[in-house]
Design a protein around this motif. Sequence first.
Motif, short mmCIF file in Angstrom:
data_model
loop_
_atom_site.label_atom_id
_atom_site.label_comp_id
_atom_site.label_asym_id
_atom_site.label_seq_id
_atom_site.Cartn_x
_atom_site.Cartn_y
_atom_site.Cartn_z
N UNK B 139 -29.13 -42.88 32.58
CA UNK B 139 -30.34 -42.11 32.90
C UNK B 139 -31.56 -42.73 32.24
N UNK B 140 -32.72 -42.43 32.76
CA UNK B 140 -33.96 -42.92 32.14
C UNK B 140 -34.93 -41.75 31.99
N UNK B 141 -35.87 -41.94 31.09
CA UNK B 141 -36.88 -40.91 30.89
C UNK B 141 -38.14 -41.31 31.64
N UNK B 142 -38.56 -40.50 32.57
CA UNK B 142 -39.77 -40.86 33.34
C UNK B 142 -41.04 -40.61 32.54
N UNK B 143 -42.13 -41.14 32.99
CA UNK B 143 -43.40 -40.73 32.39
C UNK B 143 -44.45 -40.49 33.47
#
Lengths: 433, 143
Positions: B139-143
């Motif tokens: 998973x990745x953390x969006x911005x």
Amino acid sequence: MQLPGERGRSPNGARPDRSLTVDWRRREVLRGAGAAGLALGLGACGDARPAVGLPPAGARPSLVPMRLTLDQLIDVKCCIRPLRAAGPNLSAERLGDTLVIHNYGHGGSGWSLSWGSAEIAVGKAMSTLPREVAVIGCGIIGLTTAVVAQRAGLRVTIYARELIQRTRSFRASGSFTPDSRVALAEPAGPAFGDLWEKMARLSWKAFRTYLGQPGNPVEFGDSYAVSESPITRRHWPRDPAITGSWKPGGLPQQNSEFGHYNDRIKDIMRQPVDLAPEENPFALPYAQRSSQMYFNFASYGHALLSEFFAMGGHFINREFHEPAELAGLPEKVVIHCTGYAARDFWRDDTIIPVRGQTGWLVPQDDAHYAVRHHNLSVHSKRDGIVVMNNLDPSGQDIGEMLGVGDSMELPDRGPIEAALKTLQPLFGRGGRS
Amino acid sequence: MNARLALLGAMLALVAAGGRAATESPAAGTAQGVYSAAQADAGAQVYAGRCAVCHGADLSGTWEIPALRGRFVGNWGRTPLAKLYDYLGHAMPQFAPGTLEPPDNVAVIAFLLRENGAPAGGRPLPADRAALERIVLDPVTPH
Ligand SMILES: Cc1cc2nc3c(=O)[nH]c(=O)nc-3n(C[C@H](O)[C@H](O)[C@H](O)COP(=O)(O)OP(=O)(O)OC[C@H]3O[C@@H](n4cnc5c(N)ncnc54)[C@H](O)[C@@H]3O)c2cc1C
């Protein structure tokens, strides 16, 4: 049968034919036989619907006049558009161990951009691989976002003070107007145009899936502009006398600062066509017709809520008082959709209030179309005839500057009644009280 | 009765844990930098030439065609990259399935990883199915 144009005058002063439909048939046959006899003589075969020489496709000459009398006025609603100079906030930020994805600030285009905007917010949420998300707010943005998240396989809980029926979203007018006060051109920058186009196109496709559904949540109708002089598209060149312009925390100073993007989707939002004098059913010499997609709030809200609950969605009635409370929710991914209220709740003073109001007349089921004249408009939908007066109190057209900076959210019947009085005579005798 | 239920619960938990252990056997995740920057650049070329017409220059897709960012991570997340590699090899580009050569395939995966917020590392992603089987999409953390 009474035609709205009965008392009208065409530019050359002639009284329009009483029975336009019959008149057209006569011309069809004549033109069909002459101009395109080559088209396999279709026009001459005696059929009343020849393939060629028809009047402009889709023209509807015999409109039932709208009943615009004051006794029909049953509601006046006021609302604030949440305009952000840079366009809607779709950014994400961490709040402790919670990821907050924003989806608010859609100006006068919240309905129109709802699906595309939800897609972006949910896409961001999905990239963290959550199983469940919280959606804060249940206006058109929050509810659509919740449904999009469910369709992407997530468990969704909506936390909001009100369900959609009591939100600002239900105080809109309800047409597909995706570039209405959605951003200021300069602060939004050119990249916003691309993003906007994605949102607008996606939303358009999504809305079209509701056409013909029970209750007609989404519909198309004809929209007429009428005028005493030839109708041209209004442009707002920069007024050099106004030297100031938007500054962070401030307001736009003139119309030319607003971003306009509709030209990017000309292929789906067709340009209006002029009506020939004999096709013009109104009491003014110039008229244009275009097609408009619009939303019937009651059935659309019902359709979305039904889908949300059918897919196992939960609604929790709750008011949040400060952002930190979001970190206390069990869901660790939160999509924040509080619309204009984000100005206070998220302390986002880049949200510019743009006041607007609508009058509502008793629904008139035999007359589903819209008429605009000098920025006064009536739109007959299943949920009522919406009346708008977009002129300033002195009767001047100040375009998108109307209501800018005004957060007085109480309705004022005066301008609505004035609009009805001006618009009524356009319908000829049928509109007279 | 209660004791038996508890026992059953414990057994189920064991089975579940075992199952998870089996799927978590891959050694690496894309958060650790599993492709090289040069490879992602090459992948951008492949993407522009063979994928962008449908999935969009900015990977955002359309109503009909899936986006290759955001939701894409949702669809392929926690899955070994080998599955994506196989899919692209069989199915994409849709107008000419089966024509994506292995080096282009991993290059385009590298590009997709970069566009979805996964960091680059020192070494390129190998066009080796067995190796890709051991790398999962994180998973990745969006911005
Ligand atoms: C006169 C007028 C006409 C318009 N016409 C159109 C049109 O034709 N087409 C179009 O596309 N757009 C139109 N708009 C714009 C549109 O109405 C808005 O963009 C849209 O309603 C914004 O929706 P929203 O869901 O973001 O906000 P809202 O509808 O305001 O919903 C906010 C939600 O958040 C909840 N909430 C707020 N604060 C809190 C809190 N602290 N705690 C918990 N819950 C909270 C509320 O209860 C509500 O559920 C019009 C606007 C106006 C004023």
